[in-house]
Design a protein around this motif. Structure first.
Motif, short mmCIF file in Angstrom:
data_model
loop_
_atom_site.label_atom_id
_atom_site.label_comp_id
_atom_site.label_asym_id
_atom_site.label_seq_id
_atom_site.Cartn_x
_atom_site.Cartn_y
_atom_site.Cartn_z
N ASN A 171 0.80 -1.23 0.00
CA ASN A 171 0.00 0.00 0.00
C ASN A 171 0.83 1.28 0.00
O ASN A 171 0.30 2.37 0.21
N GLY A 172 2.14 1.16 -0.19
CA GLY A 172 2.97 2.35 -0.36
C GLY A 172 3.40 3.04 0.92
O GLY A 172 3.81 4.21 0.88
N VAL A 173 3.33 2.35 2.06
CA VAL A 173 3.86 2.94 3.30
C VAL A 173 5.38 3.06 3.14
O VAL A 173 6.06 2.07 2.85
N LEU A 174 5.90 4.25 3.29
CA LEU A 174 7.30 4.49 2.92
C LEU A 174 8.31 3.85 3.87
O LEU A 174 9.48 3.77 3.55
N PHE A 175 7.86 3.43 5.05
CA PHE A 175 8.77 2.74 5.97
C PHE A 175 8.40 1.26 6.09
O PHE A 175 8.62 0.63 7.13
N ALA A 176 7.86 0.71 5.00
CA ALA A 176 7.53 -0.71 4.99
C ALA A 176 8.81 -1.55 4.98
O ALA A 176 9.82 -1.15 4.40
N ILE A 416 -5.92 10.02 8.13
CA ILE A 416 -4.78 10.17 9.05
C ILE A 416 -3.77 9.03 8.82
O ILE A 416 -2.56 9.24 8.85
N GLY A 417 -4.29 7.82 8.57
CA GLY A 417 -3.41 6.68 8.30
C GLY A 417 -2.56 6.92 7.06
O GLY A 417 -1.36 6.61 7.04
N GLN A 418 -3.14 7.49 6.02
CA GLN A 418 -2.39 7.76 4.79
C GLN A 418 -1.31 8.80 5.02
O GLN A 418 -0.19 8.68 4.52
N THR A 419 -1.64 9.83 5.81
CA THR A 419 -0.65 10.87 6.10
C THR A 419 0.51 10.30 6.90
O THR A 419 1.69 10.49 6.56
N LEU A 420 0.20 9.56 7.97
CA LEU A 420 1.24 9.02 8.84
C LEU A 420 2.07 7.96 8.12
O LEU A 420 3.26 7.78 8.41
N GLY A 421 1.48 7.27 7.18
CA GLY A 421 2.17 6.22 6.43
C GLY A 421 3.29 6.75 5.55
O GLY A 421 4.09 5.98 5.03
N GLN A 422 3.35 8.06 5.37
CA GLN A 422 4.46 8.65 4.61
C GLN A 422 5.70 8.87 5.48
O GLN A 422 6.74 9.32 5.00
N GLY A 423 5.56 8.54 6.78
CA GLY A 423 6.70 8.67 7.69
C GLY A 423 6.60 9.94 8.52
O GLY A 423 5.84 10.87 8.21
N THR A 424 7.38 9.96 9.60
CA THR A 424 7.32 11.05 10.58
C THR A 424 7.59 12.41 9.95
O THR A 424 6.86 13.38 10.19
N ALA A 425 8.64 12.48 9.15
CA ALA A 425 9.06 13.78 8.61
C ALA A 425 8.01 14.36 7.66
O ALA A 425 7.64 15.54 7.76
N LYS A 426 7.53 13.53 6.74
CA LYS A 426 6.57 14.04 5.75
C LYS A 426 5.23 14.36 6.41
O LYS A 426 4.56 15.34 6.04
N ALA A 427 4.83 13.57 7.41
CA ALA A 427 3.55 13.83 8.09
C ALA A 427 3.62 15.15 8.86
O ALA A 427 2.71 15.98 8.79
N ALA A 428 4.72 15.36 9.58
CA ALA A 428 4.87 16.61 10.34
C ALA A 428 4.91 17.80 9.39
O ALA A 428 4.31 18.86 9.66
N ALA A 429 5.61 17.63 8.25
CA ALA A 429 5.68 18.72 7.27
C ALA A 429 4.31 19.01 6.68
O ALA A 429 3.95 20.18 6.45
N ALA A 430 3.51 17.97 6.47
CA ALA A 430 2.17 18.17 5.91
C ALA A 430 1.30 19.01 6.85
O ALA A 430 0.41 19.72 6.40
N TRP A 431 1.57 18.93 8.13
CA TRP A 431 0.82 19.74 9.11
C TRP A 431 1.51 21.07 9.38
O TRP A 431 1.07 21.84 10.24
N GLY A 432 2.61 21.33 8.68
CA GLY A 432 3.32 22.60 8.85
C GLY A 432 4.09 22.69 10.15
O GLY A 432 4.35 23.80 10.65
N HIS A 433 4.45 21.54 10.73
CA HIS A 433 5.15 21.56 12.02
C HIS A 433 6.33 20.59 12.04
O HIS A 433 6.40 19.67 12.86
N SER A 434 7.26 20.83 11.14
CA SER A 434 8.44 19.95 11.07
C SER A 434 9.24 19.96 12.37
O SER A 434 10.05 19.05 12.60
N GLU A 435 9.04 21.00 13.20
CA GLU A 435 9.83 21.06 14.44
C GLU A 435 9.49 19.93 15.41
O GLU A 435 10.27 19.66 16.33
#
Ligand code: SF4
Lengths: 620, 91
Positions: A171-176, A416-435
């Motif tokens: 299903n394309g989870v980037l940390f599979a 939310i599952g699809q967003t988190l499945g892209q990994g920690t960095a991309k999910a945080a960036a998608a919410w505008g909070h990479s910090e």
């Protein structure tokens, strides 16, 4: 071929046109890059560092070392090497268990997989041949069902091993990840995602011990036995790795090594006691002694242990199988309740329920996901919830929510599952909070907080595969005192120290021996084993040079892929927010350590120059 | 004072921790008291020549005594002590 240990057989598999061709090992490359990790990175470099990791052109290389599957203690490991879709760097991730040995017994040093099949396939490997077969009836299955489908097991009772991805890779989870048998993972870097993008479900290997490499009778065999005997003796006698055994009343016998008795998770209390255990997405660096102990190796042994499996040729048996007997997860039996996921899903998520940790690790082992990344992506989501950055919040320690969101990530069944499945960095960036993303080069950090164990901070930053503790395991020195005790709160000198660890591990990962061998043996034993298996001269110094060459080869790959010193960074939190607990007030002095490190490496701002490449014979 | 033990040391002291009343003010003094009370503990912590075994970690308030004053490290009644046999792992 003149080199011992190798099968001298490599399969190139192109899934696009479904072709398989065979070749030998390039002897010059094998001399320079040893095997497994080193040789795998060379195959990737030759395939092109600019390759898009999500494209069919990306290579997935499964590479053994020259010792794999021999009698050498701890020689049951296999490297999965690819360009990571999570980090964009080269990555290698190793699995224990029995598949590595079986691949060698089936006649192969490496499988090099490129292209993309037009429908799901699997590879069947036996007797020096690879067949591409239809996987439509197993596509969509979890790893446990896939393993059962082929009649494998989580030990050595059959002659078949299965290395598989689960639904997460499909299903394309980037940390599979990839797992063999039921529980042994090549966890990091998204190797399973690359397989999923190729429509490759699994690799099924049939082989028996008869196919193993053995030295010629006579003097060669005698010398091999001496080298292996010395290696084994040190492992058997080390206070860390000595095999454990129990008295009639179930208590541990004197002399039982802690790693063997309690597994990797014996570290939980030790790291917490010094204030190096990231807590609640690393907002703190220590949890309570009670919370740490509730999920520690000691508690798991005393209250949940059911079996102590091992890997090929290993008397240490650090794997601990546990059973949950109460609550919503009663009846769950699983392996790999390791220190890393016990931390990432424990203290880091504000959770001290071992049943929840066991459940989510088992989900990771079935869906095929990196259990370090998953704990981080969930803890990042929990912090985002606490700070009001998301509409569907998840509270610290919400065990049922952790199980639910893990399934949603693997199956892509919610937004939310699809967003988190892209990994920690991309999910945080998608919410505008990479910090609030605790990542380096896009990969989440492991279980040693860089403010309480500073050498690891430098290790995370300069790792060639994104945040990683296994590239250069300075906690051996900072916690235990191997080879010498250094202060975990002192940054000075950590640059040269890390280089030694990185180079030594690059060599042992290329043999490919279990990293835990380094708690008992070192360069002299690795050199003696190499000489007596491969048959080429190898000194202690040669080991370190070869390790340095491999580390620089990886860095060169990354440089060509666009990485430089600015990518050798840490999350701002570790650099500016002081630690709590015994490390109170400390930050990680990364810039100072990096300066010492680059000087020791001879790199110019994270880039390997031409002179260094020539010195190490990477280019001529 | 509470002293916490881990891994293979727990069976020797019969639990996770030991409460010591009227504790001595150095690590050395505390270990001597403990060694008298718990059979087998001394041999787990010390070599034949009386030095702390390699890889044994003794923490006072989270600091390894190898980075304070060794066995002479000072301890106050509200200090926390953690004592580990050689532990390592980490994947
Ligand atoms: S020490 Fe543990 S992980 Fe390493 S080979 Fe042995 S059982 Fe496997």
């Amino acid at each position: 071929m003149a080199l011992g240990g190798f099968a001298n057989r490599v399969a190139r598999i192109n899934l696009t046109d479904r072709s398989v061709s065979y070749e030998g090992i390039n002897e010059d490359d094998a001399r320079k890059y040893i095997g497994a990790r080193g040789l795998g990175v060379k195959y990737l470099l030759d395939n092109g560092p600019e390759t898009d990791p999500t494209s069919p052109d990306n290579m997935l290389a499964l590479v053994n070392g020259p010792m794999t599957g021999t009698e050498v203690t701890m020689s049951g490991r296999l490297a999965f090497v690819t360009k990571s879709p999570l980090t964009g760097t080269v990555t290698d991730s190793h699995m224990g268990g029995w598949s590595a040995a079986r691949l060698r017994w089936a006649g192969f040093d490496a499988l090099l997989i490129t292209g993309k099949a037009d429908s799901p396939v699997y590879l069947e490997v036996e007797d020096g041949a690879v067949e591409i077969k239809d996987a439509s009836d197993i596509w969509g299955k979890g790893i446990h069902d896939t393993v059962a489908h082929f009649g494998s097991d989580s030990g050595n009772k059959t002659d078949v091993s299965v290395m598989s991805i689960g639904q997460a890779g499909e299903n394309g989870v980037l940390f599979a990840s990839f797992l063999n048998e039921d529980d042994r993972a090549a966890g990091r870097g998204g190797t399973g995602a690359v397989a999923g993008m190729k429509n490759l479900k699994c690799v099924v290997v049939r082989g028996t011990r008869d196919g193993r490499w053995r030295p010629e009778q006579g003097e060669a065999r005698q010398k091999f036995r001496e080298a292996q005997g010395a290696h084994l003796k040190l492992i058997m006698e080390s206070p860390v790795t000595a095999p454990s055994s129990v008295n009639d009343d179930g208590t541990l016998k004197d002399g039982s090594g802690a790693l063997s008795a309690f597994g990797t998770n014996v570290l939980m209390n030790a790291v917490n006691s010094i204030g190096g255990l990231g807590t609640k997405n690393s907002q703190l660096t220590q949890t309570t002694p009670e919370a740490a102990d509730a999920v520690s190796g000691e508690t798991m042994r005393n209250e949940y242990l059911t079996a102590e499996p091992t890997c090929h040729a290993c008397p240490v048996a650090c794997k601990k199988e546990v059973e949950i007997t109460e609550g919503p997860h009663a009846g769950l039996k699983m392996e790999s309740f390791e220190y890393e996921p016990a931390w990432s899903l424990g203290a880091n998520c504000g959770n001290d329920d071992p049943a929840v940790i066991a459940k989510v690790i088992d989900q990771c082992n079935d869906y095929g996901m990196d259990a370090i990344e998953i704990g981080n992506v969930i803890s990042m989501y929990m912090e985002a919830s606490e700070r009001g950055y998301v509409d569907t919040p998840l509270d610290w320690g919400d065990g049922a929510g952790m199980v639910r969101v893990t399934e949603e990530m693997a199956m892509g069944s919610s937004s939310i599952g699809q967003t988190l499945g892209q990994g920690t960095a991309k999910a945080a960036a998608a919410w505008g909070h990479s910090e609030i993303s605790m990542t380096v080069k896009g990969q989440a950090v492991p279980a040693y907080d860089p403010r309480g164990i500073k050498g690891e901070g430098l290790g995370y930053a300069t790792s060639n595969r994104g945040a990683c503790h296994l590239r250069g395991y300075t906690p051996a020195s900072e916690l235990l005192g191997i080879p010498v005790k250094t202060d975990p709160l002192d940054w000075d000198g950590k640059g040269p120290l890390l280089k030694i660890f990185q180079d030594l591990h690059a060599f042992s990962d290329s043999l490919d021996l279990c990293k835990f061998s380094a708690f008992a043996v070192g360069a002299p034993e690795y050199a003696a084993l190499y000489e007596n298996v491969v048959g080429l001269p190898m000194s202690e110094e040669d080991v370190m040079v070869a390790g340095e060459r491999i580390y620089n080869l990886e860095r060169h790959f990354n440089n060509l892929a666009g990485f430089d010193g600015s990518d050798d960074s840490l999350p701002e939190r570790f650099l500016t927010e002081p630690a709590s607990g015994p490390a109170e007030g400390h930050i990680c002095e990364l810039d100072q350590m990096k300066e010492q490190y680059y000087e020791a490496r001879g790199w110019d701002d994270g880039v390997v120059g031409e002179a260094k490449l020539r010195e190490l014979e990477i280019i001529s | 004072m509470q002293i916490r033990f881990y891994a293979t040391l727990r069976p020797l002291v019969g639990g996770r921790s030991v409460d010591l009343s009227d504790p001595p003010d150095t690590v050395s003094g505390i270990l001597e008291r403990l060694a008298c009370e718990y059979e087998g503990l001394h041999d787990q912590l010390f070599d034949e020549d009386g030095t702390v075994r390699r890889f044994v970690a003794i923490m006072v308030d989270g600091r390894d005594i190898r980075h304070i004053d060794g066995l002479q490290s000072r301890v106050s009644p509200d200090s926390e002590l953690d004592i580990f046999p050689p532990v390592a792992g980490g994947i």
